[in-house]
Motif scaffolding. Structure first.
Motif, PDB file in Angstrom:
ATOM      1  N   SER A  30       0.523  -2.201 -13.422  1.00 45.66           N
ATOM      2  CA  SER A  30       0.282  -0.911 -14.076  1.00 45.66           C
ATOM      3  C   SER A  30       1.289   0.110 -13.572  1.00 45.66           C
ATOM      4  N   SER A  31       1.483   1.136 -14.378  1.00 47.84           N
ATOM      5  CA  SER A  31       2.453   2.158 -14.012  1.00 47.84           C
ATOM      6  C   SER A  31       1.964   3.529 -14.453  1.00 47.84           C
ATOM      7  N   LYS A  32       2.516   4.536 -13.786  1.00 45.64           N
ATOM      8  CA  LYS A  32       2.215   5.930 -14.133  1.00 45.64           C
ATOM      9  C   LYS A  32       3.492   6.742 -14.010  1.00 45.64           C
ATOM     10  N   LEU A  33       3.697   7.630 -14.933  1.00 44.25           N
ATOM     11  CA  LEU A  33       4.756   8.623 -14.855  1.00 44.25           C
ATOM     12  C   LEU A  33       4.171   9.911 -15.412  1.00 44.25           C
ATOM     13  N   PRO A  34       3.599  10.737 -14.527  1.00 51.76           N
ATOM     14  CA  PRO A  34       2.946  11.955 -15.014  1.00 51.76           C
ATOM     15  C   PRO A  34       3.921  12.882 -15.739  1.00 51.76           C
ATOM     16  N   ARG A  35       3.366  13.633 -16.651  1.00 56.81           N
ATOM     17  CA  ARG A  35       4.167  14.592 -17.409  1.00 56.81           C
ATOM     18  C   ARG A  35       4.758  15.623 -16.452  1.00 56.81           C
ATOM     19  N   PHE A  36       5.994  16.006 -16.693  1.00 56.55           N
ATOM     20  CA  PHE A  36       6.727  16.991 -15.896  1.00 56.55           C
ATOM     21  C   PHE A  36       6.942  16.528 -14.456  1.00 56.55           C
ATOM     22  N   SER A  37       6.939  15.232 -14.230  1.00 57.43           N
ATOM     23  CA  SER A  37       7.173  14.691 -12.896  1.00 57.43           C
ATOM     24  C   SER A  37       8.232  13.606 -12.995  1.00 57.43           C
ATOM     25  N   ASP A  38       8.961  13.413 -11.926  1.00 51.42           N
ATOM     26  CA  ASP A  38       9.946  12.335 -11.900  1.00 51.42           C
ATOM     27  C   ASP A  38       9.471  11.166 -11.044  1.00 51.42           C
ATOM     28  N   LEU A  39       8.208  11.216 -10.584  1.00 47.54           N
ATOM     29  CA  LEU A  39       7.686  10.174  -9.703  1.00 47.54           C
ATOM     30  C   LEU A  39       6.996   9.071 -10.502  1.00 47.54           C
ATOM     31  N   TYR A  40       7.597   7.899 -10.477  1.00 46.58           N
ATOM     32  CA  TYR A  40       7.100   6.719 -11.179  1.00 46.58           C
ATOM     33  C   TYR A  40       6.338   5.867 -10.181  1.00 46.58           C
ATOM     34  N   THR A  41       5.090   5.557 -10.499  1.00 50.58           N
ATOM     35  CA  THR A  41       4.261   4.730  -9.621  1.00 50.58           C
ATOM     36  C   THR A  41       4.045   3.380 -10.287  1.00 50.58           C
ATOM     37  N   LEU A  42       4.363   2.327  -9.557  1.00 55.03           N
ATOM     38  CA  LEU A  42       4.167   0.962 -10.042  1.00 55.03           C
ATOM     39  C   LEU A  42       3.174   0.285  -9.118  1.00 55.03           C
ATOM     40  N   THR A  43       2.146  -0.331  -9.710  1.00 63.49           N
ATOM     41  CA  THR A  43       1.082  -0.975  -8.951  1.00 63.49           C
ATOM     42  C   THR A  43       0.946  -2.420  -9.393  1.00 63.49           C
ATOM     43  N   ILE A  44       0.782  -3.313  -8.421  1.00 67.33           N
ATOM     44  CA  ILE A  44       0.515  -4.720  -8.701  1.00 67.33           C
ATOM     45  C   ILE A  44      -0.772  -5.077  -7.988  1.00 67.33           C
ATOM     46  N   GLU A  45      -1.723  -5.629  -8.754  1.00 69.52           N
ATOM     47  CA  GLU A  45      -2.993  -6.043  -8.164  1.00 69.52           C
ATOM     48  C   GLU A  45      -3.459  -7.332  -8.820  1.00 69.52           C
ATOM     49  N   SER A  46      -4.466  -7.922  -8.228  1.00 72.54           N
ATOM     50  CA  SER A  46      -5.000  -9.174  -8.730  1.00 72.54           C
ATOM     51  C   SER A  46      -5.798  -8.936 -10.002  1.00 72.54           C
ATOM     52  N   ALA A  47      -5.692  -9.875 -10.937  1.00 72.15           N
ATOM     53  CA  ALA A  47      -6.457  -9.772 -12.177  1.00 72.15           C
ATOM     54  C   ALA A  47      -7.945  -9.980 -11.918  1.00 72.15           C
ATOM     55  N   ASP A  48      -8.262 -10.688 -10.838  1.00 72.46           N
ATOM     56  CA  ASP A  48      -9.655 -10.913 -10.454  1.00 72.46           C
ATOM     57  C   ASP A  48      -9.816 -10.521  -8.989  1.00 72.46           C
ATOM     58  N   PRO A  49     -10.110  -9.226  -8.721  1.00 71.27           N
ATOM     59  CA  PRO A  49     -10.154  -8.770  -7.333  1.00 71.27           C
ATOM     60  C   PRO A  49     -11.263  -9.417  -6.498  1.00 71.27           C
ATOM     61  N   LYS A  50     -12.250 -10.033  -7.134  1.00 67.77           N
ATOM     62  CA  LYS A  50     -13.346 -10.654  -6.382  1.00 67.77           C
ATOM     63  C   LYS A  50     -13.035 -12.099  -5.998  1.00 67.77           C
ATOM     64  N   SER A  51     -11.923 -12.622  -6.492  1.00 66.57           N
ATOM     65  CA  SER A  51     -11.541 -14.005  -6.188  1.00 66.57           C
ATOM     66  C   SER A  51     -11.154 -14.143  -4.729  1.00 66.57           C
ATOM     67  N   ILE A  52     -11.376 -15.337  -4.195  1.00 67.42           N
ATOM     68  CA  ILE A  52     -11.019 -15.593  -2.807  1.00 67.42           C
ATOM     69  C   ILE A  52      -9.506 -15.580  -2.616  1.00 67.42           C
ATOM     70  N   SER A  53      -8.760 -15.864  -3.684  1.00 66.57           N
ATOM     71  CA  SER A  53      -7.299 -15.881  -3.570  1.00 66.57           C
ATOM     72  C   SER A  53      -6.669 -14.538  -3.939  1.00 66.57           C
ATOM     73  N   ALA A  54      -7.494 -13.526  -4.194  1.00 72.51           N
ATOM     74  CA  ALA A  54      -6.972 -12.200  -4.535  1.00 72.51           C
ATOM     75  C   ALA A  54      -6.313 -11.572  -3.309  1.00 72.51           C
ATOM     76  N   ARG A  55      -5.232 -10.928  -3.544  1.00 71.48           N
ATOM     77  CA  ARG A  55      -4.501 -10.241  -2.474  1.00 71.48           C
ATOM     78  C   ARG A  55      -4.716  -8.735  -2.617  1.00 71.48           C
ATOM     79  N   PRO A  56      -4.447  -7.998  -1.564  1.00 74.29           N
ATOM     80  CA  PRO A  56      -4.602  -6.543  -1.663  1.00 74.29           C
ATOM     81  C   PRO A  56      -3.575  -5.941  -2.627  1.00 74.29           C
TER      82      PRO A  56
END
Length: 183
Positions: free
Chosen positions: A115-141
């Protein structure tokens, strides 16, 4: 008779990715497309099921909007119906730009949500990577970075893909690292 040899050099030069630096929507769109390319090139196949569900929900929303527009009663009398339509339409979606399956041959049983965010009137781009199944034993932070888009673009609006590729690849590597076990 002299023989001449000509060497034809085939170069496949990629067109540079260019955007309007004054339009934050086009900047975010270009960066998101590049992230998609990078993640897919790392062996994560795209999961299009959610995209198909979004298309179906969009079609339902259009049908609801048409019913609400042409409902037999006038405005004050159909207020309850319109409120119901608004509540159905108002669905909060994540800023997910890519949903993946786990890579082939991986021991990880979950895909990624990028997922990503680039707020209006901002130059800060945030990119996030997370597990599709956060409850899985193989999920990473979840991992993320926030950086200024000015780092990745030249003055004429051309994306410096090498720098952006390096940052996204680094984030993917951070996600893939084994979590440290406490002793």
């Amino acid at each position: 008779m002299a023989s001449t040899t000509t060497t034809t050099e085939t170069t496949t030069k990629k067109n540079p990715k260019k955007t309007n630096l004054l339009d934050h929507h086009s900047i975010k769109n270009l960066l998101d497309e590049s992230v998609n390319e990078i993640v897919k090139s790392k062996g994560y196949p795209e999961d299009v099921r959610l995209s198909n569900v979004r298309l179906l929900i969009g079609s339902i929303i259009i049908a609801i909007a048409l019913v609400a527009q042409f409902y037999k009663k006038e405005f004050p009398a159909n207020c309850d119906f319109l409120i119901g339509c608004i509540l159905i339409v108002h669905t909060k979606e994540k800023n997910g730009i890519l949903f993946t399956y786990p890579p082939e041959g991986s021991f990880n049983s979950t895909g990624l949500i990028v997922s990503s965010k680039l707020p209006r009137f901002s130059d800060l781009y945030t990119l996030t990577i997370e597990s599709a199944d956060p409850k899985s034993i193989s999920a990473r932070p979840k991992v993320e970075f926030t950086k200024s888009v000015t780092k990745w673009f030249a003055k004429d609006g051309v994306l410096v893909e090498g720098l952006f590729w390096k940052d996204v690849e680094g984030l993917l590597n951070d996600y893939a690292k084994e979590p440290k076990k406490s002793k």
